[in-house]
Design an enzyme around this catalytic site. Structure first.
Site, PDB file in Angstrom:
ATOM      1  N   GLY A  23     -17.128 -20.051  69.491  1.00 44.85           N
ATOM      2  CA  GLY A  23     -17.515 -21.409  69.840  1.00 44.85           C
ATOM      3  C   GLY A  23     -17.861 -21.548  71.302  1.00 44.85           C
ATOM      4  O   GLY A  23     -17.572 -22.575  71.926  1.00 44.85           O
ATOM      5  N   TYR A 161      -7.857 -32.498  60.093  1.00 45.24           N
ATOM      6  CA  TYR A 161      -7.940 -31.898  61.421  1.00 45.24           C
ATOM      7  C   TYR A 161      -6.563 -31.595  61.983  1.00 45.24           C
ATOM      8  O   TYR A 161      -6.280 -30.472  62.427  1.00 45.24           O
ATOM      9  CB  TYR A 161      -8.701 -32.838  62.367  1.00 45.24           C
ATOM     10  CG  TYR A 161      -8.803 -32.334  63.786  1.00 45.24           C
ATOM     11  CD1 TYR A 161      -9.682 -31.311  64.102  1.00 45.24           C
ATOM     12  CD2 TYR A 161      -8.020 -32.878  64.804  1.00 45.24           C
ATOM     13  CE1 TYR A 161      -9.782 -30.829  65.403  1.00 45.24           C
ATOM     14  CE2 TYR A 161      -8.112 -32.411  66.098  1.00 45.24           C
ATOM     15  CZ  TYR A 161      -8.995 -31.382  66.395  1.00 45.24           C
ATOM     16  OH  TYR A 161      -9.075 -30.906  67.679  1.00 45.24           O
TER      17      TYR A 161
END
Length: 255
Positions: A23, A161
């Protein structure tokens, strides 16, 4: 998978250290990669965003691999390619993640699975590939996993999440326990509210002002706040830290 290779001549405490950042095309991951590059690391950046990823890699002298970390075989292949390009791996920074919003009652199976596939399962897979290489080399290593403040305290509208980030903390602790005998350290970072591109579409100035008020410091975090601690955990200065879930929250939580 697409890739490019360039070089850098920067010097610093990570000179010659082989680092993989997932990422790393933008946001916190990009800043972590930039900071490692500035201190002399030999870098590989993995991301599904090929345009920004290639640009970032070229700007800091890194190798880039395009990969969707939700795909297990592609994740393993990208890690193996990065390790081959670097000639090994000394530091793995598992930064990639996705935001999935939804209440306990409304979260879909698809959103739940996507959150866990990218935020947690991908870390297991990248760790497996990297750790085997570290063990074979016999030089130890450091793994830094990006969890979240949400993984410690929960958070409304964050069922998938927050759960996936709590799992990251648990995975990190197990990794530290099992790999310590090989000289491999594993720690997680738990950022609070950090201003990055990933959350830009869902926040307003009113939200920023409210979140800032939760911190005794009166501000939100920056990618640099997280990157500095990531580098510390990967460095010799953090050599006796393992299995920790370190808050980077400006005091929003203090445990």
């Amino acid at each position: 998978m697409s890739e490019t290779t360039t070089s850098t001549s920067a010097a610093g405490r990570f000179t010659g250290t082989r680092v993989i950042v997932t990422g790393g095309a933008r946001g916190i991951g990009a800043r972590i990669a930039e900071r490692f590059a500035a201190e002399g690391a030999k870098l590989a950046v993995l991301d599904r965003l090929s345009g920004p990823g290639l640009d970032k890699a070229a700007s800091i002298g890194a190798w880039f691999g395009e990969v969707d970390l939700a795909e297990p075989e592609s994740t393993r292949a990208a890690m193996s390619a990065a390790i081959g390009e670097l000639g090994g791996v000394d530091v793995l920074v598992n930064n990639a993640g996705v935001l999935e919003f939804g209440t306990v009652l409304d979260t879909t199976v698809e959103a739940w699975d996507r959150a866990f596939a990218v935020n947690t399962r991908a870390m297991l897979l990248t760790t497996q590939v990297a750790a085997r290489s570290m063990i074979d080399a016999g030089l130890g290593g450091a793994i830094v996993n990006l969890a979240s403040m949400a993984g410690k305290y929960g958070g409304e509208n964050e069922a998938a999440y927050a759960s996936s980030k709590a799992a990251v903390i648990a995975l990190t602790r197990v990794t530290a326990l099992e790999l310590g005998e090989h000289g491999i350290r594993a720690n997680s970072l738990c950022p609070g509210y950090v201003l990055t591109e990933m959350g830009a579409a869902t926040r307003t100035q009113e939200m920023i002002d409210l979140w800032s008020s939760y911190s005794p410091l009166g501000r939100l975090g920056t990618p640099d706040d997280v990157a500095g601690l990531a580098l510390f955990l990967a460095s010799a200065d953090g050599s006796y830290l393992t299995g920790q879930a370190v808050n980077v929250t400006g005091g929003m939580i203090m445990h």
